[in-house]
Design a protein around this motif. Structure first.
Motif, PDB file in Angstrom:
ATOM      1  N   VAL A  39       0.866  -1.187   0.000  1.00 38.11           N
ATOM      2  CA  VAL A  39       0.000   0.000   0.000  1.00 38.11           C
ATOM      3  C   VAL A  39       0.898   1.231   0.000  1.00 38.11           C
ATOM      4  N   GLN A  40       0.738   2.081  -0.996  1.00 37.09           N
ATOM      5  CA  GLN A  40       1.576   3.272  -1.105  1.00 37.09           C
ATOM      6  C   GLN A  40       0.710   4.509  -0.937  1.00 37.09           C
ATOM      7  N   MET A  41       0.910   5.199   0.194  1.00 40.69           N
ATOM      8  CA  MET A  41       0.104   6.362   0.556  1.00 40.69           C
ATOM      9  C   MET A  41       0.965   7.617   0.594  1.00 40.69           C
ATOM     10  N   ALA A  42       0.306   8.769   0.427  1.00 43.80           N
ATOM     11  CA  ALA A  42       0.997  10.054   0.511  1.00 43.80           C
ATOM     12  C   ALA A  42       0.011  11.108   0.989  1.00 43.80           C
ATOM     13  N   VAL A  43       0.550  12.231   1.445  1.00 42.48           N
ATOM     14  CA  VAL A  43      -0.251  13.399   1.794  1.00 42.48           C
ATOM     15  C   VAL A  43       0.119  14.493   0.808  1.00 42.48           C
ATOM     16  N   VAL A  44      -0.877  14.997   0.071  1.00 39.81           N
ATOM     17  CA  VAL A  44      -0.598  15.918  -1.033  1.00 39.81           C
ATOM     18  C   VAL A  44      -1.453  17.175  -0.916  1.00 39.81           C
ATOM     19  N   ASP A  45      -1.071  18.189  -1.697  1.00 37.34           N
ATOM     20  CA  ASP A  45      -1.894  19.400  -1.766  1.00 37.34           C
ATOM     21  C   ASP A  45      -2.911  19.261  -2.896  1.00 37.34           C
ATOM     22  N   GLU A  46      -3.607  20.352  -3.215  1.00 40.85           N
ATOM     23  CA  GLU A  46      -4.685  20.294  -4.202  1.00 40.85           C
ATOM     24  C   GLU A  46      -4.194  19.982  -5.611  1.00 40.85           C
ATOM     25  N   THR A  47      -2.899  20.174  -5.861  1.00 43.33           N
ATOM     26  CA  THR A  47      -2.353  19.898  -7.191  1.00 43.33           C
ATOM     27  C   THR A  47      -1.781  18.491  -7.301  1.00 43.33           C
ATOM     28  N   GLY A  48      -1.803  17.746  -6.207  1.00 42.60           N
ATOM     29  CA  GLY A  48      -1.245  16.398  -6.227  1.00 42.60           C
ATOM     30  C   GLY A  48       0.205  16.329  -5.820  1.00 42.60           C
ATOM     31  N   ALA A  49       0.805  17.478  -5.465  1.00 47.71           N
ATOM     32  CA  ALA A  49       2.207  17.496  -5.039  1.00 47.71           C
ATOM     33  C   ALA A  49       2.295  17.104  -3.570  1.00 47.71           C
ATOM     34  N   GLU A  50       3.250  16.238  -3.234  1.00 49.28           N
ATOM     35  CA  GLU A  50       3.398  15.779  -1.864  1.00 49.28           C
ATOM     36  C   GLU A  50       3.841  16.936  -0.971  1.00 49.28           C
ATOM     37  N   VAL A  51       3.234  17.051   0.199  1.00 55.32           N
ATOM     38  CA  VAL A  51       3.559  18.134   1.129  1.00 55.32           C
ATOM     39  C   VAL A  51       4.623  17.650   2.108  1.00 55.32           C
ATOM     40  N   PRO A  52       5.380  18.551   2.725  1.00 55.62           N
ATOM     41  CA  PRO A  52       6.409  18.145   3.688  1.00 55.62           C
ATOM     42  C   PRO A  52       5.776  17.438   4.889  1.00 55.62           C
ATOM     43  N   HIS A  53       6.502  16.508   5.479  1.00 57.24           N
ATOM     44  CA  HIS A  53       6.040  15.856   6.695  1.00 57.24           C
ATOM     45  C   HIS A  53       5.787  16.907   7.771  1.00 57.24           C
ATOM     46  N   GLY A  54       4.733  16.712   8.541  1.00 59.15           N
ATOM     47  CA  GLY A  54       4.343  17.680   9.542  1.00 59.15           C
ATOM     48  C   GLY A  54       3.325  18.678   9.033  1.00 59.15           C
ATOM     49  N   THR A  55       3.040  18.647   7.718  1.00 59.45           N
ATOM     50  CA  THR A  55       2.068  19.544   7.103  1.00 59.45           C
ATOM     51  C   THR A  55       0.835  18.746   6.690  1.00 59.45           C
ATOM     52  N   GLY A  56      -0.342  19.273   6.985  1.00 59.67           N
ATOM     53  CA  GLY A  56      -1.572  18.585   6.636  1.00 59.67           C
ATOM     54  C   GLY A  56      -1.897  18.693   5.164  1.00 59.67           C
ATOM     55  N   GLY A  57      -2.662  17.732   4.671  1.00 57.84           N
ATOM     56  CA  GLY A  57      -3.075  17.737   3.266  1.00 57.84           C
ATOM     57  C   GLY A  57      -4.061  16.618   2.994  1.00 57.84           C
ATOM     58  N   ASN A  58      -4.268  16.327   1.724  1.00 58.17           N
ATOM     59  CA  ASN A  58      -5.188  15.270   1.302  1.00 58.17           C
ATOM     60  C   ASN A  58      -4.486  13.915   1.315  1.00 58.17           C
ATOM     61  N   LEU A  59      -5.126  12.925   1.890  1.00 54.64           N
ATOM     62  CA  LEU A  59      -4.581  11.568   1.905  1.00 54.64           C
ATOM     63  C   LEU A  59      -4.911  10.891   0.578  1.00 54.64           C
ATOM     64  N   VAL A  60      -3.891  10.332  -0.081  1.00 52.56           N
ATOM     65  CA  VAL A  60      -4.099   9.648  -1.361  1.00 52.56           C
ATOM     66  C   VAL A  60      -3.334   8.328  -1.384  1.00 52.56           C
ATOM     67  N   MET A  61      -3.806   7.417  -2.242  1.00 54.11           N
ATOM     68  CA  MET A  61      -3.076   6.182  -2.539  1.00 54.11           C
ATOM     69  C   MET A  61      -2.469   6.353  -3.925  1.00 54.11           C
ATOM     70  N   THR A  62      -1.161   6.175  -4.024  1.00 55.97           N
ATOM     71  CA  THR A  62      -0.467   6.538  -5.260  1.00 55.97           C
ATOM     72  C   THR A  62      -0.318   5.395  -6.256  1.00 55.97           C
ATOM     73  N   ARG A  63      -0.609   4.155  -5.829  1.00 50.25           N
ATOM     74  CA  ARG A  63      -0.526   3.017  -6.736  1.00 50.25           C
ATOM     75  C   ARG A  63      -1.779   2.161  -6.594  1.00 50.25           C
ATOM     76  N   PRO A  64      -2.186   1.454  -7.667  1.00 50.27           N
ATOM     77  CA  PRO A  64      -3.372   0.593  -7.598  1.00 50.27           C
ATOM     78  C   PRO A  64      -3.216  -0.491  -6.536  1.00 50.27           C
ATOM     79  N   HIS A  65      -4.365  -0.959  -6.041  1.00 43.78           N
ATOM     80  CA  HIS A  65      -4.383  -1.964  -4.980  1.00 43.78           C
ATOM     81  C   HIS A  65      -5.461  -3.000  -5.298  1.00 43.78           C
ATOM     82  N   PRO A  66      -5.210  -4.286  -5.076  1.00 46.40           N
ATOM     83  CA  PRO A  66      -6.170  -5.324  -5.495  1.00 46.40           C
ATOM     84  C   PRO A  66      -7.544  -5.227  -4.852  1.00 46.40           C
TER      85      PRO A  66
END
Length: 661
Positions: free
Chosen positions: A457-484
């Motif tokens: 499972v590959q997760m990230a926290v990103v801003d509205e443009t899909g760019a990953e935000v620095p750790h410690g900064t809030g954003g949108n939770l996304v999964m970056t790769r498909p999952h079965p």
């Protein structure tokens, strides 16, 4: 509270070495190695998981087909059957006498089912469904009490390649009718009545009411499980009791082998529009992950630990009950407890009494239940968990919504005796199973954090443009790769699926709809709450638009806006702001009476779980001069917060004083 401040205020709880002895992933080094393999060789990783865990009638030759992204296809040319994987293979391996389910009724009556006994009843019901003309691909609505028979109904549908859609037994006739119509169901499996907390509630009558609303003409069969034996209306030629349907049916039934992408079930969840989303889950990818997480998250291994008793307290009407009652524990060959009642009946020590009686080793419950029990157990010292023998417990689980650190610590110390790790799981109806959670015996724990994604499972926290935000900064939770295990689509609305979960700005990532933050030092995830107009009450997600639509359908309501506020027991509470067609009530008695009428209306339209906890009346709602409702203001009012934004743009600022009451 951010994860960084939490880490400073609360100590990190170290992993438990004793649990690592037989764990599928015994250490953080093993976890890191698996994650690396999944990143660098994803197809080999998933191929090994699928081959090792599932029985395939026809092996697959392709792991992932991305040609129709975001409608990804996994193991698409392989054939299997979910019911066979949950039942037959264990019986054929010589484990038919193993206890599959321990059922405790609301009244305390206990009954056990072996794998062989469960398989026989599943086969008999499957044969009864075949006899009534149901075929692979037909849809079946299951509207049942919390019972073994509910699981049997789901497994029987899976055995025949029927796609089931379970509707929570507390939903209204209208909600049920909408799901019957949307799925085009040809059959309904239900009960006469259900029993919870000492109360008997109608079910079959609700089904009849739903069918009478129209649009359900495709339904030609209704099977009624007689839970109480209560007298209910039965239509000749269409309705038949469970006992009548199974009488004389063979106790064996050859499973229908289906493609891995065959829809196993459709489960409805609310969205930010008025119409619930019918999420479609496949057979192969979903079942693989339900079983895999039983091993990884709960360390369930019937061979190494044959005396384990797993108890997930969820109802089968929710995805938790699908994955960790009806499919995951059985696919893993484990023994599980199923409970019909509620945690505080006939007393607030019922949960702890059941753990003691059945020697439960893994308890998986919702933060809502934990918070409620903290409240009740504090008021009634005799029902406190320390009054019971909970020494059998070795793992605690938390599901439904983020658990606050205070409840986490109480759960860990008072229930687990400061020795059982809390497996705080984050996942959704859409993901089919846990995607972020600690591993027992491996992951250091932080109260309130679901810690790290599971391997693959590959997760990230990103801003509205899909760019990953620095750790410690809030954003949108996304999964970056498909999952079965991901839902494949929304039933009948592929465009809505893509628009909702894979917006173009996120560069192909799956949008979870939750805000999150990652800790700078550990990389741990903490879920901060929903970012869309969805409320989460006791782990049950509902769209605010759906509740608003129900309110404005009342003949006295001109306008409604729904938001949420934090609640100590349910996590979030629903707050409705109402404008009536007539003069708003001012007298407290009239206000209370009108609010109660509207609460009952919502209960009838959607279900009791959607009833607003607070209803406030105003001459109108706070709007901009362009007519847009200022929902941020309403959220601040609902939470009792000071109004911090400029209200000069409001068309009617005086209404705020009315709505504060």
């Amino acid at each position: 509270m951010s994860l960084e401040s939490l880490s400073q205020e609360q100590r990190i709880y170290p992993p438990h070495p004793a649990l690592a002895q037989h764990a599928a992933i015994p250490s953080m080094a093993a976890y890191t190695s698996l994650c690396q393999q999944a990143r660098e060789q994803p197809e080999q990783f998933w191929e090994e998981c699928a081959i090792n865990l599932l029985h395939w009638k026809k092996p697959f030759t392709q792991v992932l087909d991305e040609s129709q992204a975001p409608h990804y296809r996994w193991f698409a040319d392989g054939y299997l059957n979910a019911s066979y994987n949950c039942l037959d293979r264990h019986v054929e391996a010589g484990n038919g006498a193993r206890t599959a389910i321990i059922f405790e009724g609301d009244d305390g009556l206990v009954r056990e089912y072996s794998y062989s006994a469960l398989l026989r009843e599943v086969c008999q019901l499957a044969n009864a469904l075949k006899r009534r003309g149901l075929q692979k691909g037909d849809r079946v609505i299951i509207y049942m009490p919390m019972s073994v028979q509910g699981v049997v109904a789901m497994q029987a549908c899976a055995r025949l390649g029927l796609t089931h859609s379970v509707v929570f037994g507390g939903f209204s006739a209208k909600s049920l009718q909408e799901r019957i119509v949307d799925t085009g169901a040809v059959a309904v499996i239900t009960g006469d009545e259900q029993v919870r907390g000492g109360k008997v509630m109608a079910i079959k009558e609700v089904v009849d009411e739903a069918l009478a609303m129209g649009g359900c003409e495709a339904v030609r069969s209704i099977i009624v499980y007689q839970r109480t034996g209560g007298k209910v209306p039965m239509q000749a030629g269409r309705d038949i009791t469970w006992g009548q349907a199974l009488r004389g049916q063979p106790s064996t039934c050859e499973p229908v082998w289906v493609e891995a992408e065959h829809p196993l079930f459709i489960l409805y969840t609310s969205g930010s529009t008025g119409k619930p989303k019918g999420l479609v889950h496949s057979t192969g990818g979903y079942l693989l992950w339900a079983q895999q997480t039983m091993h990884w998250s709960f360390d369930l291994d019937p061979v190494a630990k044959p005396h384990d008793v797993f108890w997930c307290t969820a109802d089968i009407g929710w995805v938790t009950g699908h994955s960790y009652v009806a499919y995951g524990p059985l696919a893993a060959g484990g023994t599980q407890l199923i409970f019909e009642g509620i945690p505080t009946y006939p007393h607030a020590g019922r949960f702890w009494q059941m753990v003691e009686r059945h020697r439960v080793t893994v308890l998986y419950t919702a933060p809502t239940a934990i918070r409620a029990l903290i409240k009740f157990n504090s008021a009634e010292p005799a029902t406190h968990p320390r009054q019971y023998d909970l020494s059998s417990l070795r793992i605690l689980g938390s599901v439904g919504e983020p658990i606050n650190p205070e409840a986490w610590v109480w759960y860990y110390e008072q229930v687990g005796g400061s020795r059982c790790p809390v497996i705080d799981t984050f996942w959704q109806t859409e993901t089919g199973g846990h995607i972020i959670c600690p591993l027992p015996g491996a992951t250091p724990l932080v109260p309130g954090s679901c810690t790290l994604p599971l391997p693959g499972v590959q997760m990230a926290v990103v801003d509205e443009t899909g760019a990953e935000v620095p750790h410690g900064t809030g954003g949108n939770l996304v999964m970056t790769r498909p999952h079965p295990a991901m839902a494949r689509t929304i039933w009948g609305d592929a465009e809505r699926y893509q628009k909702t979960y894979f917006p173009p700005d996120l560069r192909g990532a799956y949008l979870a709809g939750d805000a999150a933050v990652r800790a700078a030092k550990t990389g741990y995830f903490t879920i901060m709450g929903r970012v869309d107009d969805v409320v989460n009450v006791s782990g049950h997600r509902m769209g605010t638009m759906e509740i608003e639509s129900a309110l404005v359908a009342h003949p006295d309501v001109a306008e409604a806006a729904v938001v949420s506020r934090p609640d100590d027991v349910t996590g979030e509470a629903i707050v409705a702001f109402i404008t009536l067609k007539n003069t708003r009530p001012v007298d407290p008695t009239a206000t209370t009476a009108t609010a109660e009428v509207l609460r009952n209306w919502v209960s009838k339209e959607i279900g009791a779980i959607a009833k607003p906890k607070d209803i406030r009346f105003g001459d109108n709602l706070p709007k901009t001069r362009s007519g847009k409702i200022m929902r941020r203001l309403l959220r601040q009012l609902a939470r009792g917060e000071a109004i911090t934004q400029d209200v000069s743009t409001l068309d009617n600022p005086a209404v705020l004083d009315q709505l504060k009451a």
